[in-house]
Design an enzyme around this catalytic site. Structure first.
Site, PDB file in Angstrom:
ATOM      1  N   PHE A   1       0.995  -1.324   0.168  1.00  0.00           N
ATOM      2  CA  PHE A   1      -0.037   0.157   0.077  1.00  0.00           C
ATOM      3  C   PHE A   1       0.558   1.257  -0.161  1.00  0.00           C
ATOM      4  O   PHE A   1       0.326   2.313  -0.443  1.00  0.00           O
ATOM      5  CB  PHE A   1      -1.004   0.048   1.371  1.00  0.00           C
ATOM      6  CG  PHE A   1      -0.094   0.394   2.448  1.00  0.00           C
ATOM      7  CD1 PHE A   1       0.100   1.828   2.882  1.00  0.00           C
ATOM      8  CD2 PHE A   1       0.338  -0.390   3.285  1.00  0.00           C
ATOM      9  CE1 PHE A   1       0.663   2.174   3.972  1.00  0.00           C
ATOM     10  CE2 PHE A   1       1.081  -0.027   4.627  1.00  0.00           C
ATOM     11  CZ  PHE A   1       1.004   1.098   5.104  1.00  0.00           C
TER      12      PHE A   1
ATOM     13  N   LYS B   1      -1.320  -6.948  -9.217  1.00  0.00           N
ATOM     14  CA  LYS B   1      -2.193  -7.182  -8.074  1.00  0.00           C
ATOM     15  C   LYS B   1      -1.689  -5.988  -7.017  1.00  0.00           C
ATOM     16  O   LYS B   1      -0.960  -6.315  -6.242  1.00  0.00           O
ATOM     17  CB  LYS B   1      -2.153  -8.633  -7.674  1.00  0.00           C
ATOM     18  CG  LYS B   1      -3.238  -9.005  -6.959  1.00  0.00           C
ATOM     19  CD  LYS B   1      -3.859  -8.358  -5.527  1.00  0.00           C
ATOM     20  CE  LYS B   1      -2.993  -8.626  -4.407  1.00  0.00           C
ATOM     21  NZ  LYS B   1      -3.399  -7.669  -3.264  1.00  0.00           N
TER      22      LYS B   1
ATOM     23  N   GLU C   1      -4.806  -3.666  -1.651  1.00  0.00           N
ATOM     24  CA  GLU C   1      -6.366  -3.624  -1.870  1.00  0.00           C
ATOM     25  C   GLU C   1      -6.708  -2.255  -0.900  1.00  0.00           C
ATOM     26  O   GLU C   1      -7.833  -1.990  -0.690  1.00  0.00           O
ATOM     27  CB  GLU C   1      -6.945  -4.827  -1.250  1.00  0.00           C
ATOM     28  CG  GLU C   1      -6.987  -5.108   0.215  1.00  0.00           C
ATOM     29  CD  GLU C   1      -5.392  -6.088   0.203  1.00  0.00           C
ATOM     30  OE1 GLU C   1      -4.720  -5.962  -0.420  1.00  0.00           O
ATOM     31  OE2 GLU C   1      -5.675  -7.312   1.207  1.00  0.00           O
ATOM     32  N   ARG C   2      -5.537  -1.903  -0.330  1.00  0.00           N
ATOM     33  CA  ARG C   2      -5.991  -0.566   0.657  1.00  0.00           C
ATOM     34  C   ARG C   2      -5.650   0.757  -0.057  1.00  0.00           C
ATOM     35  O   ARG C   2      -5.827   1.826   0.423  1.00  0.00           O
ATOM     36  CB  ARG C   2      -4.941  -0.751   1.758  1.00  0.00           C
ATOM     37  CG  ARG C   2      -5.324  -1.855   2.760  1.00  0.00           C
ATOM     38  CD  ARG C   2      -4.536  -1.861   4.080  1.00  0.00           C
ATOM     39  NE  ARG C   2      -3.388  -2.559   3.981  1.00  0.00           N
ATOM     40  CZ  ARG C   2      -2.319  -2.847   4.611  1.00  0.00           C
ATOM     41  NH1 ARG C   2      -2.348  -2.259   5.919  1.00  0.00           N
ATOM     42  NH2 ARG C   2      -1.435  -3.642   4.452  1.00  0.00           N
TER      43      ARG C   2
ATOM     44  N   SER D   1       5.178  -7.068   3.315  1.00  0.00           N
ATOM     45  CA  SER D   1       6.039  -7.297   4.702  1.00  0.00           C
ATOM     46  C   SER D   1       6.779  -9.022   4.509  1.00  0.00           C
ATOM     47  O   SER D   1       6.474  -9.534   3.505  1.00  0.00           O
ATOM     48  CB  SER D   1       4.911  -7.524   5.461  1.00  0.00           C
ATOM     49  OG  SER D   1       3.860  -8.309   5.348  1.00  0.00           O
TER      50      SER D   1
ATOM     51  N   CYS E   1       9.409   1.985   3.661  1.00  0.00           N
ATOM     52  CA  CYS E   1      10.411   0.710   3.722  1.00  0.00           C
ATOM     53  C   CYS E   1      11.973   1.395   3.898  1.00  0.00           C
ATOM     54  O   CYS E   1      12.907   0.526   4.517  1.00  0.00           O
ATOM     55  CB  CYS E   1      10.246  -0.346   2.846  1.00  0.00           C
ATOM     56  SG  CYS E   1      11.069   0.046   1.161  1.00  0.00           S
TER      57      CYS E   1
ATOM     58  N   GLU F   1       9.490  -4.357  12.935  1.00  0.00           N
ATOM     59  CA  GLU F   1       9.181  -3.189  12.176  1.00  0.00           C
ATOM     60  C   GLU F   1       7.766  -2.426  12.571  1.00  0.00           C
ATOM     61  O   GLU F   1       6.939  -3.417  12.558  1.00  0.00           O
ATOM     62  CB  GLU F   1       8.913  -3.557  10.480  1.00  0.00           C
ATOM     63  CG  GLU F   1       8.540  -2.386   9.890  1.00  0.00           C
ATOM     64  CD  GLU F   1       8.534  -2.968   8.076  1.00  0.00           C
ATOM     65  OE1 GLU F   1       7.648  -3.754   7.943  1.00  0.00           O
ATOM     66  OE2 GLU F   1       9.037  -2.085   7.325  1.00  0.00           O
TER      67      GLU F   1
HETATM   68  P1  NAD Z   1       1.588  -6.659   2.959  1.00  0.00           P
HETATM   69  O1  NAD Z   1       2.512  -7.547   3.069  1.00  0.00           O
HETATM   70  O2  NAD Z   1       0.410  -6.682   3.901  1.00  0.00           O
HETATM   71  O3  NAD Z   1       1.034  -6.643   1.642  1.00  0.00           O
HETATM   72  C1  NAD Z   1       1.654  -6.631   0.379  1.00  0.00           C
HETATM   73  C2  NAD Z   1       0.815  -7.343  -0.718  1.00  0.00           C
HETATM   74  O4  NAD Z   1       0.696  -8.666  -0.199  1.00  0.00           O
HETATM   75  C3  NAD Z   1      -0.533  -6.829  -0.829  1.00  0.00           C
HETATM   76  O5  NAD Z   1      -0.777  -6.698  -2.342  1.00  0.00           O
HETATM   77  C4  NAD Z   1      -1.329  -7.695  -0.196  1.00  0.00           C
HETATM   78  O6  NAD Z   1      -2.481  -7.912  -0.850  1.00  0.00           O
HETATM   79  C5  NAD Z   1      -0.788  -9.049  -0.382  1.00  0.00           C
HETATM   80  N1  NAD Z   1      -1.006 -10.080   0.941  1.00  0.00           N
HETATM   81  C6  NAD Z   1      -1.573  -9.539   2.017  1.00  0.00           C
HETATM   82  N2  NAD Z   1      -1.516 -10.532   2.761  1.00  0.00           N
HETATM   83  C7  NAD Z   1      -1.254 -11.428   2.281  1.00  0.00           C
HETATM   84  C8  NAD Z   1      -1.213 -13.128   2.267  1.00  0.00           C
HETATM   85  N3  NAD Z   1      -1.719 -13.526   3.687  1.00  0.00           N
HETATM   86  N4  NAD Z   1      -1.199 -13.844   1.401  1.00  0.00           N
HETATM   87  C9  NAD Z   1      -0.524 -13.363   0.167  1.00  0.00           C
HETATM   88  N5  NAD Z   1      -0.678 -12.052  -0.133  1.00  0.00           N
HETATM   89  C10 NAD Z   1      -0.994 -11.330   0.769  1.00  0.00           C
HETATM   90  O7  NAD Z   1       2.489  -5.210   3.017  1.00  0.00           O
HETATM   91  P2  NAD Z   1       1.872  -3.637   3.112  1.00  0.00           P
HETATM   92  O8  NAD Z   1       1.214  -3.618   4.528  1.00  0.00           O
HETATM   93  O9  NAD Z   1       0.877  -3.405   1.952  1.00  0.00           O
HETATM   94  O10 NAD Z   1       3.222  -2.741   2.946  1.00  0.00           O
HETATM   95  C11 NAD Z   1       3.946  -2.507   4.202  1.00  0.00           C
HETATM   96  C12 NAD Z   1       5.169  -3.510   4.023  1.00  0.00           C
HETATM   97  O11 NAD Z   1       5.620  -3.706   2.826  1.00  0.00           O
HETATM   98  C13 NAD Z   1       6.163  -3.088   4.938  1.00  0.00           C
HETATM   99  O12 NAD Z   1       6.646  -4.351   5.613  1.00  0.00           O
HETATM  100  C14 NAD Z   1       7.172  -2.498   4.194  1.00  0.00           C
HETATM  101  O13 NAD Z   1       8.699  -2.445   5.039  1.00  0.00           O
HETATM  102  C15 NAD Z   1       7.208  -3.299   3.017  1.00  0.00           C
HETATM  103  N6  NAD Z   1       7.766  -2.662   1.906  1.00  0.00           N
HETATM  104  C16 NAD Z   1       9.162  -3.127   1.559  1.00  0.00           C
HETATM  105  C17 NAD Z   1       9.541  -2.512   0.442  1.00  0.00           C
HETATM  106  C18 NAD Z   1      10.858  -3.034  -0.110  1.00  0.00           C
HETATM  107  O14 NAD Z   1      11.377  -2.742  -1.119  1.00  0.00           O
HETATM  108  N7  NAD Z   1      11.560  -3.724   0.727  1.00  0.00           N
HETATM  109  C19 NAD Z   1       9.027  -1.213  -0.304  1.00  0.00           C
HETATM  110  C20 NAD Z   1       7.708  -1.201   0.235  1.00  0.00           C
HETATM  111  C21 NAD Z   1       6.999  -1.643   1.312  1.00  0.00           C
END
Ligand code: NAD
Length: 499
Positions: A149, A173, A176-177, A226, A281, A383
Site C-alpha cells: 500500500f 495485483k 487492496e488498501r 511485509s 521501507c 518493524e
Molecule cells: P503486505 O505484506 O500486507 O501486503 C503486500 C501485498 O501482499 C499486498 O498486495 C497484499 O494484498 C498481499 N497480501 C497481504 N496478505 C497476504 C497473504 N496473507 N498472502 C498473500 N498475499 C497477501 O504489506 P503492506 O502492509 O501493504 O506494505 C507494507 C510492508 O511492505 C512493510 O513491511 C514495508 O517495509 C514493506 N515494503 C518493502 C519494500 C521493499 O522494497 N523492501 C518497499 C515498500 C514496502
C-alpha cells in the site's frame, strides 16, 4: 460509493462478483469506496488474454516499445496533480510526498525508455573457426507484480516499466488498501499505446495472490510487502517453478558519529523517521548516536525539532505528514508504543491520542520518540511502520556497526559523519544492502537497482535498473558456425572445443 474494479484488457470491468473490500480516506477516517476482491477466475481471464497477446508484443521492435514508455511518461506528467491528489486522498501521504512517489516511479519509466540499448546482448566474433557467439535477452512471457500500500505509484512502476519494455505481458495485483492509482496507471499505459491485453490489473487480496502463485502460465512474480508474506510468496512461487523476487520489511538504522553535522543530521532524521508517517521501507526509525555526549545532544535536538512538526490532513499543504493507512494499522502502532513503555524504554515524546481538529476520526498518530531502547526489546527487533523513532545508544563505532548488521532486516542504513575513513569502514563492514553516507534515505537512482539483504529481500535479483531487467528476461545464447566447407576431421563424438 465508488467501486474500484479490475482493469482487464483495457477496460474497467463492472463488478460481477460478491467479494469487495473497503477503501478509506485515512485523513477523515471515512470509507471512500470499495475495491473488487478478485478470485482465480478473474485472474485466469487476465492471464489468458495476456498470454495470447504477449508474443505479438514481444515481436514489436524495442524502439517502438520504448515509445510507449515515452508517451506514458508524458501522460503521467500531464496528469501529475490529479494523480498526486488521488494518491494522497487514498493513502494519506501529503501531496508533496505523493508527487515524490510518482516521480521516483517515473524515473524507472525514463530508464525503460532506453530499452533498445539496455536489451542489447553480447557478441563474440570468431570464437572458433567460422564460429560466432552472441547472447540476447528475451521476455519471460506473462509475469505478475504484487505491490504494497505504501507506494501506490512508484512500486507498480518499478515492475511494469522493465516487465513491459522487455516485451512481457504484465498482471498487477495492487494493494487492496490503495488500488486507485495503480488502476489509473494501467489506463494511462493503454492511452500511451500499449496493446490492451498486455497490461491487466486484478484487484484483490490473498485469494488473487494464491491464484497467481498457482497459475501455470505466469512465469515470474515480483513481490513487495511485509517479510512473512514475502517469504511465503517466494517459497511457494519458486516451488511452483516460477522466478520470484520478494522484497520485505525493514528496520533501518541511522548512525550518528560524534563529528556529524548535527543540524543536517537532525533535519534528515526527522524527515526520514516521520515522513509519510513512517510508512516507508526506507524510513529511518532507529537512530544510533555514538557516545553518551552525542546521544544527549541529539536527543535534545530531536525533541526540539519534533515540537515544530505539523501533522495534518493529506491535502494540507503545510503538513509534514498525514495519517496512517487504516484504523487497524493505527491501533497496531499504538500497541507498539505501549509495548515500548512496558519493555522499559523511555517514552520521550508520546504521539498517542493525537487529534486533529475537524479530522477527529482520521488515523493519525503524532510523532513519537523513545530513548534507551535496547536490542532485546521486541519494539526494536520488529518493524513498527509508523511515526515512531527509537534511540539506541552505542558506546563505540564498533558497537554501532554491529547493530544494523545483527538485525534481522537489512534494507537500508545511513551513517552521518565528517570522517571519510569511518564512513568507508562502515560501508565495507555493515551487513545491509543499501548504505547512505550523510544521506538518510539511500534509495538508489533508477539506473542502479534497489534491494535489501537478510529478511528484507528473498531472491537474488533487485528491483529496477539492469537487475530489474534481468529479472524480467532470460538469456538466449547462440553459437553459430558458417563453415567455408574446407574444414575436415571434426570428431562429432567429442565435446566441441574452440582449440
Ligand atoms: P503486505 O505484506 O500486507 O501486503 C503486500 C501485498 O501482499 C499486498 O498486495 C497484499 O494484498 C498481499 N497480501 C497481504 N496478505 C497476504 C497473504 N496473507 N498472502 C498473500 N498475499 C497477501 O504489506 P503492506 O502492509 O501493504 O506494505 C507494507 C510492508 O511492505 C512493510 O513491511 C514495508 O517495509 C514493506 N515494503 C518493502 C519494500 C521493499 O522494497 N523492501 C518497499 C515498500 C514496502
Amino acid at each position: 460509493m465508488e467501486l474500484i474494479p479490475h482493469f482487464l484488457s483495457g477496460e474497467r470491468v463492472p463488478h460481477g462478483q460478491t467479494r469487495t473490500g473497503p477503501v478509506f480516506n485515512p485523513s477523515t477516517g471515512m470509507q471512500s469506496g470499495r475495491v473488487a476482491l478478485g478470485n482465480a477466475d478473474d485472474l485466469n481471464r487476465a492471464v489468458m488474454a495476456a498470454k495470447t497477446a504477449q508474443p505479438r508484443w514481444a515481436a514489436v521492435n524495442p524502439q517502438r516499445r520504448a515509445r510507449v514508455m515515452f508517451r506514458f511518461k508524458e501522460l503521467i506528467e500531464r496528469d501529475m496533480e490529479a494523480l498526486a491528489r488521488l494518491l494522497s486522498v487514498e493513502h494519506g501521504k501529503v501531496i508533496a510526498d505523493s508527487r515524490g512517489d510518482i516521480l521516483r516511479g517515473l524515473e524507472v519509466i525514463e530508464f525503460c525508455a532506453g530499452i533498445p540499448h539496455a536489451l542489447k546482448g553480447e557478441y563474440t566474433q570468431g570464437a572458433g573457426p567460422g564460429i560466432d557467439v552472441y547472447s540476447m535477452r528475451v521476455p519471460l512471457g506473462v509475469v505478475a507484480g504484487i505491490t504494497p500500500f505504501n507506494f501506490p505509484a512508484m512500486i507498480p512502476m518499478w515492475m511494469m516499466g522493465p516487465a513491459l519494455a522487455a516485451g512481457n505481458a504484465f498482471i498487477l495485483k495492487p494493494s487492496e488498501r490503495a488500488p486507485s492509482v495503480p488502476v489509473r496507471l494501467a489506463e494511462l499505459l493503454i492511452e500511451a499505446g500499449l496493446p490492451q491485453d498486455i497490461m491487466q490489473v486484478v484487484n484483490g487480496d490473498k485469494e488473487v495472490v494464491d491464484a497467481i502463485i498457482n497459475h501455470p502460465d505466469i512465469a515470474a512474480i515480483s513481490f513487495v510487502g511485509s517479510s512473512d508474506i514475502a517469504h511465503s510468496v517466494y517459497a511457494r512461487g519458486t516451488a511452483a517453478g516460477k522466478r520470484v523476487q520478494a522484497m520485505g520489511g525493514a528496520k533501518n538504522h541511522g548512525i550518528i558519529m560524534p563529528d556529524a553535522d548535527l543540524d543536517q543530521a537532525v533535519s534528515d532524521i526527522i524527515g526520514a523517521a516521520y515522513g509519510s508517517a513512517g510508512e516507508r521501507c526506507m524510513a529511518l526509525p532507529v537512530v544510533v548516536p555514538v557516545g553518551e555526549e552525542t546521544a544527549d545532544r541529539l536527543r535534545g535536538r530531536l525533541v526540539e525539532a519534533i515540537s515544530g512538526l505539523r501533522v495534518g490532513s493529506a491535502l494540507d499543504p503545510e503538513a509534514h505528514y498525514g495519517p496512517l493507512i487504516t484504523a487497524h494499522h493505527k491501533a497496531r502502532v499504538e500497541h507498539y508504543i505501549q509495548m515500548g513503555v512496558d519493555e522499559g524504554a523511555e517514552l520521550v515524546v508520546d504521539g498517542r491520542d493525537f487529534e486533529l481538529q475537524g479530522y477527529e476520526q482520521g488515523f493519525f498518530v503524532g510523532p513519537t520518540l523513545f530513548d534507551h531502547v535496547t536490542t532485546k526489546m521486541q519494539t526494536y527487533t520488529d518493524e513498527i511502520f509508523g511515526p515512531v523513532l527509537q534511540i539506541v545508544r552505542a558506546k563505540t563505532f564498533e558497537e554501532a556497526v554491529a547493530l544494523p548488521s545483527a538485525h534481522q532486516y537489512g534494507n537500508g542504513v545511513a551513517i552521518f559523519t565528517r570522517n571519510g575513513h569511518a564512513a568507508r569502514e562502515f560501508i565495507q563492514r555493515v551487513d545491509v544492502g543499501m548504505v547512505g553516507v550523510n544521506v538518510p534515505v539511500p534509495v538508489p537512482v533508477a539506473y542502479h537497482s534497489f534491494g535489501g539483504w537478510k529478511r528484507s529481500a528473498f531472491g537474488d535479483m533487485n528491483q529496477y535498473g539492469m537487475e530489474g531487467l534481468r529479472f524480467f528476461t532470460k538469456t538466449k545464447l547462440v553459437t553459430q558456425r558458417w563453415p567455408d566447407g574446407s574444414a575436415t576431421g571434426n570428431n562429432a563424438f567429442l565435446i566441441p572445443t574452440m582449440a
